[in-house]
Design a protein around this motif. Structure first.
Motif, PDB file in Angstrom:
ATOM      1  N   VAL A 267       4.765   3.277   5.300  1.00  0.00           N
ATOM      2  CA  VAL A 267       5.855   3.816   5.942  1.00  0.00           C
ATOM      3  C   VAL A 267       4.972   4.514   7.055  1.00  0.00           C
ATOM      4  O   VAL A 267       3.911   4.816   7.152  1.00  0.00           O
ATOM      5  N   TYR A 268       5.729   4.780   8.511  1.00  0.00           N
ATOM      6  CA  TYR A 268       5.275   5.536   9.391  1.00  0.00           C
ATOM      7  C   TYR A 268       6.091   6.653   9.464  1.00  0.00           C
ATOM      8  O   TYR A 268       7.073   7.068   9.635  1.00  0.00           O
ATOM      9  N   PRO A 269       5.306   7.809   9.127  1.00  0.00           N
ATOM     10  CA  PRO A 269       6.016   9.201   8.956  1.00  0.00           C
ATOM     11  C   PRO A 269       6.611   9.927  10.028  1.00  0.00           C
ATOM     12  O   PRO A 269       7.442  10.774   9.552  1.00  0.00           O
ATOM     13  N   ASP A 270       6.145   9.617  11.137  1.00  0.00           N
ATOM     14  CA  ASP A 270       6.814  10.450  12.219  1.00  0.00           C
ATOM     15  C   ASP A 270       8.082   9.578  12.871  1.00  0.00           C
ATOM     16  O   ASP A 270       7.990   8.707  13.526  1.00  0.00           O
TER      17      ASP A 270
ATOM     18  N   LEU B  43       0.897  -1.175  -0.049  1.00  0.00           N
ATOM     19  CA  LEU B  43      -0.017   0.120   0.044  1.00  0.00           C
ATOM     20  C   LEU B  43       0.840   1.324   0.009  1.00  0.00           C
ATOM     21  O   LEU B  43       1.721   1.191   0.655  1.00  0.00           O
ATOM     22  N   GLY B  44       0.535   2.133  -0.685  1.00  0.00           N
ATOM     23  CA  GLY B  44       0.933   3.576  -0.765  1.00  0.00           C
ATOM     24  C   GLY B  44      -0.012   4.535   0.158  1.00  0.00           C
ATOM     25  O   GLY B  44      -0.950   4.941  -0.393  1.00  0.00           O
ATOM     26  N   GLU B  45       0.095   4.493   1.477  1.00  0.00           N
ATOM     27  CA  GLU B  45      -0.998   4.891   2.191  1.00  0.00           C
ATOM     28  C   GLU B  45      -1.329   6.573   2.220  1.00  0.00           C
ATOM     29  O   GLU B  45      -2.290   6.987   2.539  1.00  0.00           O
ATOM     30  N   ALA B  46      -0.134   7.083   1.818  1.00  0.00           N
ATOM     31  CA  ALA B  46      -0.252   8.673   1.984  1.00  0.00           C
ATOM     32  C   ALA B  46      -1.255   9.177   0.916  1.00  0.00           C
ATOM     33  O   ALA B  46      -2.228   9.936   0.918  1.00  0.00           O
ATOM     34  N   ASP B  47      -0.791   8.599  -0.372  1.00  0.00           N
ATOM     35  CA  ASP B  47      -1.703   9.059  -1.527  1.00  0.00           C
ATOM     36  C   ASP B  47      -3.284   8.439  -1.393  1.00  0.00           C
ATOM     37  O   ASP B  47      -4.243   9.163  -1.629  1.00  0.00           O
TER      38      ASP B  47
END
Length: 271
Positions: free
Chosen positions: A181-184, A141-145
């Motif tokens: 990814v987990y962005p923080d 998955l590309g979760e941000a988009d």
């Protein structure tokens, strides 16, 4: 672990960071004016059969843009490439375009392909994408988009897409996907909680964007001592002539439970 393709010095560090795979990014992590340099630097890195101690994958630019075909043709036949990550795949046809690009370059084999599903259409077509070509080795998955496209403001809104990708990969005979990814990068506790939720959904492993995330991810996905002990007890019990058995505590054991125990011990060997 993702690293920008226009930062060769960062890529070199990532190869020795402890990550299982280094994902050199030509897409989101690289500004438009440095795309050409990133491709050339990555091609130079992959000109050697073993550029580092771990496999190297490359995320090319978006398949619907002007750079993806050139990225594919420049990199697909290089000896150091272990896989191509394909962003924003929304159909089997989009994926097979990449196969045609490699064939048009005269390559005898298509490199392993990993499809990133980042849209509602991609999620709906997950199984068709997973089975589009034998070179497809995985989904992610590309979760941000996806969050932006769906207007999702909470992780609960991604539960169905996440489960869909896990199920599609299993149905296609592919390995379980890794989490997005987990962005923080400073929130280790949040990362650990998120990994535990992903593990419960069937994900195995996770993409990282900073080395400090790697030990948190590894701990989260490795079996606990109790899980290992339970798995050893299950395998020690066997399934008997009927194909089923019961442990001393009354737990029922059949072939499916045994398969799960074997997976647990296989993961535990990474300790």
């Amino acid at each position: 672990m993702y690293v920008p393709g226009d930062r060769p010095e960062v890529v070199a560090k990532a190869l020795r960071s402890g990550a299982d795979i280094v994902l050199v990014d030509l897409e989101d992590a690289v500004s438009p004016e440095r795309k050409g340099y990133a491709r050339d630097a990555t091609a130079e890195l992959l000109s050697e059969p073993a550029p580092g101690p771990v496999p190297v994958h490359v995320r090319i630019n978006g398949l619907d843009g002007p750079l993806a075909a050139a990225d594919t043709r420049a990199l697909a036949g290089l000896p150091g490439l272990s896989g191509l990550r394909l962003p924003k795949v929304d159909s089997a046809a989009a994926l097979t375009r990449v196969v045609r690009w490699t064939a048009g370059s005269g390559l005898p084999d298509v490199p392993p392909l990993y499809a990133l599903l980042e849209s509602a259409l991609g999620i709906e077509n997950a199984f068709a994408i997973a089975t589009a070509h034998p070179a497809v080795h995985g989904l992610a998955l590309g979760e941000a988009d996806l969050r932006a496209a769906l207007g999702v403001t909470d992780d609960a809104g991604l539960a169905w897409p996440r489960g869909r990708v896990v199920v599609a990969a299993q149905a296609a005979g592919l390995a379980p996907p890794a989490q997005s990814v987990y962005p923080d990068v400073r929130d280790a506790e949040g990362l650990a909680r998120s990994c535990a939720e992903g593990r419960a959904l069937g994900f195995v492993g996770r993409c990282a964007i900073h080395p400090r995330q790697l030990p948190v991810i590894e701990r989260a996905f490795l079996p606990t001592e109790r899980e290992v002990a339970n798995a050893e007890a299950i395998l020690g019990a066997g399934t008997g002539s009927t194909g089923a058995a019961a442990l001393p505590d009354g737990t029922f054991v059949d072939a499916a439970v045994v398969a799960g125990a074997r997976r647990t011990l296989a993961l535990a060997r990474r300790r």
